[in-house]
Design a protein around this motif. Structure first.
Motif, PDB file in Angstrom:
ATOM      1  N   GLU A   1      10.168 -31.868 -33.472  1.00  0.00           N
ATOM      2  CA  GLU A   1       9.112 -30.877 -33.242  1.00  0.00           C
ATOM      3  C   GLU A   1       8.584 -30.325 -34.569  1.00  0.00           C
ATOM      4  OE1 GLU A   1       6.385 -28.389 -31.566  1.00  0.00           O
ATOM      5  OE2 GLU A   1       7.549 -29.938 -30.517  1.00  0.00           O
TER       6      GLU A   1
ATOM      7  N   LYS B   1       2.801 -30.949 -33.745  1.00  0.00           N
ATOM      8  CA  LYS B   1       1.367 -30.683 -33.634  1.00  0.00           C
ATOM      9  C   LYS B   1       0.628 -31.853 -33.010  1.00  0.00           C
ATOM     10  CE  LYS B   1      -2.478 -28.850 -36.363  1.00  0.00           C
ATOM     11  NZ  LYS B   1      -2.905 -28.421 -37.720  1.00  0.00           N
TER      12      LYS B   1
ATOM     13  N   LYS C   1       3.183 -33.106 -29.333  1.00  0.00           N
ATOM     14  CA  LYS C   1       3.436 -32.109 -28.285  1.00  0.00           C
ATOM     15  C   LYS C   1       4.846 -32.278 -27.709  1.00  0.00           C
ATOM     16  CE  LYS C   1      -0.782 -30.607 -28.743  1.00  0.00           C
ATOM     17  NZ  LYS C   1      -1.043 -29.323 -29.415  1.00  0.00           N
ATOM     18  N   ASN C   2       4.958 -32.268 -26.372  1.00  0.00           N
ATOM     19  CA  ASN C   2       6.288 -32.319 -25.747  1.00  0.00           C
ATOM     20  C   ASN C   2       6.970 -33.685 -25.842  1.00  0.00           C
ATOM     21  OD1 ASN C   2       6.235 -29.645 -25.054  1.00  0.00           O
ATOM     22  ND2 ASN C   2       5.537 -29.983 -22.959  1.00  0.00           N
TER      23      ASN C   2
ATOM     24  N   TRP D   1       8.665 -25.912 -24.902  1.00  0.00           N
ATOM     25  CA  TRP D   1       8.175 -26.660 -23.754  1.00  0.00           C
ATOM     26  C   TRP D   1       7.146 -25.860 -22.949  1.00  0.00           C
ATOM     27  CZ3 TRP D   1       8.959 -31.627 -22.214  1.00  0.00           C
ATOM     28  CH2 TRP D   1       8.581 -31.960 -20.922  1.00  0.00           C
TER      29      TRP D   1
ATOM     30  N   THR E   1       4.850 -23.752 -24.021  1.00  0.00           N
ATOM     31  CA  THR E   1       3.577 -23.421 -24.671  1.00  0.00           C
ATOM     32  C   THR E   1       2.948 -24.640 -25.330  1.00  0.00           C
ATOM     33  OG1 THR E   1       2.502 -21.997 -26.314  1.00  0.00           O
ATOM     34  CG2 THR E   1       4.714 -22.765 -26.832  1.00  0.00           C
ATOM     35  N   LYS E   2       1.616 -24.643 -25.405  1.00  0.00           N
ATOM     36  CA  LYS E   2       0.889 -25.730 -26.068  1.00  0.00           C
ATOM     37  C   LYS E   2       0.344 -25.300 -27.426  1.00  0.00           C
ATOM     38  CE  LYS E   2      -0.509 -27.989 -21.754  1.00  0.00           C
ATOM     39  NZ  LYS E   2      -1.654 -28.471 -20.939  1.00  0.00           N
ATOM     40  N   ASP E   3       0.423 -24.020 -27.737  1.00  0.00           N
ATOM     41  CA  ASP E   3      -0.078 -23.512 -29.010  1.00  0.00           C
ATOM     42  C   ASP E   3       0.831 -23.992 -30.149  1.00  0.00           C
ATOM     43  OD1 ASP E   3      -0.261 -21.553 -31.308  1.00  0.00           O
ATOM     44  OD2 ASP E   3      -1.869 -20.790 -30.035  1.00  0.00           O
ATOM     45  N   ALA E   4       0.277 -24.777 -31.071  1.00  0.00           N
ATOM     46  CA  ALA E   4       1.056 -25.389 -32.151  1.00  0.00           C
ATOM     47  C   ALA E   4       1.739 -24.353 -33.040  1.00  0.00           C
ATOM     48  CB  ALA E   4       0.166 -26.294 -32.987  1.00  0.00           C
TER      49      ALA E   4
ATOM     50  N   ARG F   1       4.616 -22.744 -31.074  1.00  0.00           N
ATOM     51  CA  ARG F   1       5.698 -23.729 -30.941  1.00  0.00           C
ATOM     52  C   ARG F   1       6.523 -23.801 -32.229  1.00  0.00           C
ATOM     53  NH1 ARG F   1       4.745 -28.013 -26.936  1.00  0.00           N
ATOM     54  NH2 ARG F   1       5.770 -29.474 -28.347  1.00  0.00           N
TER      55      ARG F   1
END
Length: 331
Positions: A15, A20, A23-24, A146, A148-151, A154
């Motif tokens: 990660e 970035k 993602k997951n 997991w 959140t999608k905000d880089a 994260r």
């Protein structure tokens, strides 16, 4: 460390390196890369028990294998035109997931042969192979990632998880030095002359520590809890050189000697010889019939004496955990 912890660490490192872009999916890639060095356990299933012990954390945890894996990865990368990240970021992720696996294992009592084929194992003995207080911060951080999608968010979560786990690892080093000092002070006070000492933590904690001390004729075993209020005592186990002479030249005996780094004693029960690895302590407190955590029985075969690991039952594990829990509170 245990496979679950290595998967969590691999996912966290992946990660950091490529979150970035991937993602997951970093959890998938990190889990795979964090598991690869431990596949030597699978190879060990096809070997005799003693050889399996000897190869553990050998070539699979070496820079030599890293070079082969990363070289293979480079060929695969350039064949695949649908890559989500550039080659530099991908190579960086592969290297750090593999290297942090080995680095963490170096803190355990078994260590790693990172410079294989050299025999030397790099080992710090500051943390048990399973320690929830190291693993839990990583798991919590990965759960937050997991969700959140905000880089930026994260990266903030995963950095915090890695910082807490790494701080715990460094704390274990400091506590080990303190425990070592306590053992050395007790040995000096009791006038015990020794040639070597190793100190390592007991299961699941960094509060209770074990010590192995080598003297001319015997080994001394002891433990120390940070909560102790009484003097440290030592139990004596003779080296039994007479029994050991009966195994001289035996191939399994020579392999076990190498694997145990010289920390062993030979015992006899019902006319059978046993190889007892001292580094991982005792399952009981019976001085008349000590039961070691790792012990091998030599059995007669057509090709000579062969070593077979003495099986441990669930009751042994429960007894050991109860012993540790009781001892943690101090003597």
């Amino acid at each position: 460390m245990d496979s679950f912890t290595q998967i969590a660490l691999g996912s966290a490192v992946a990660e950091i390196c490529a979150g970035k872009k991937l993602k997951n999916k970093t959890i998938l890639y990190g889990s795979i890369l964090g598991t690869i060095p431990d596949l030597d356990v699978v190879v060990g299933l096809f070997l005799d028990p003693v050889s399996a012990v000897l190869i553990h954390r050998g070539i699979s945890h070496s820079l030599f294998l890293f070079f082969i894996l990363i070289s293979s990865f480079r060929l695969d990368y350039f064949k695949n035109r649908k890559n989500r990240i550039n080659f530099l970021h991908a190579s960086n992720m592969v290297f750090w997931c593999l290297f942090t696996h080995v680095l963490l294992d170096m803190f355990t009592s078994w260590g790693t042969q990172i410079l294989w084929p050299l025999d030397y194992r790099f080992v710090l003995k500051t943390i048990f192979v399973v320690d929830p207080l190291y693993t839990i911060p990583l798991i919590i951080a990965l759960i937050m990632v997991w969700k959140t999608k905000d880089a930026i968010v994260r990266k903030k979560h995963i950095t915090k998880g890695l910082f807490i786990s790494s701080f715990y690892l460094l704390l274990s080093c400091s506590i080990k030095l303190y425990a070592l000092h306590q053992f050395e002070k007790a040995l000096d006070k009791q006038g015990i002359h020794y040639s070597e000492i190793i100190v390592k933590p007991t299961a699941f904690n960094i509060i209770l520590w074990n010590a192995n001390i080598a003297t001319t004729a015997s080994y001394l075993l002891s433990d120390y809890s940070l909560l102790d209020n009484q003097a440290i005592t030592f139990t004596n186990h003779k080296k039994n050189k007479a029994l050991e002479s009966q195994l001289n030249g035996n191939s399994d005996f020579e392999k076990l000697k190498k694997a145990s780094e010289g920390w062993y004693i030979i015992s006899q029960k019902n006319k059978s010889l046993y190889f007892n690895d001292l580094r991982f302590g005792l399952l009981n407190d019976n001085p008349e019939n000590p039961q070691f955590a790792f012990s091998y029985k030599f059995i007669a075969t057509e090709s000579g004496l062969k070593a077979v690991e003495v099986p441990k039952s669930k009751r042994d594990g429960k007894r050991l955990l109860l012993k540790i829990a009781k001892r943690l509170k101090g003597n």
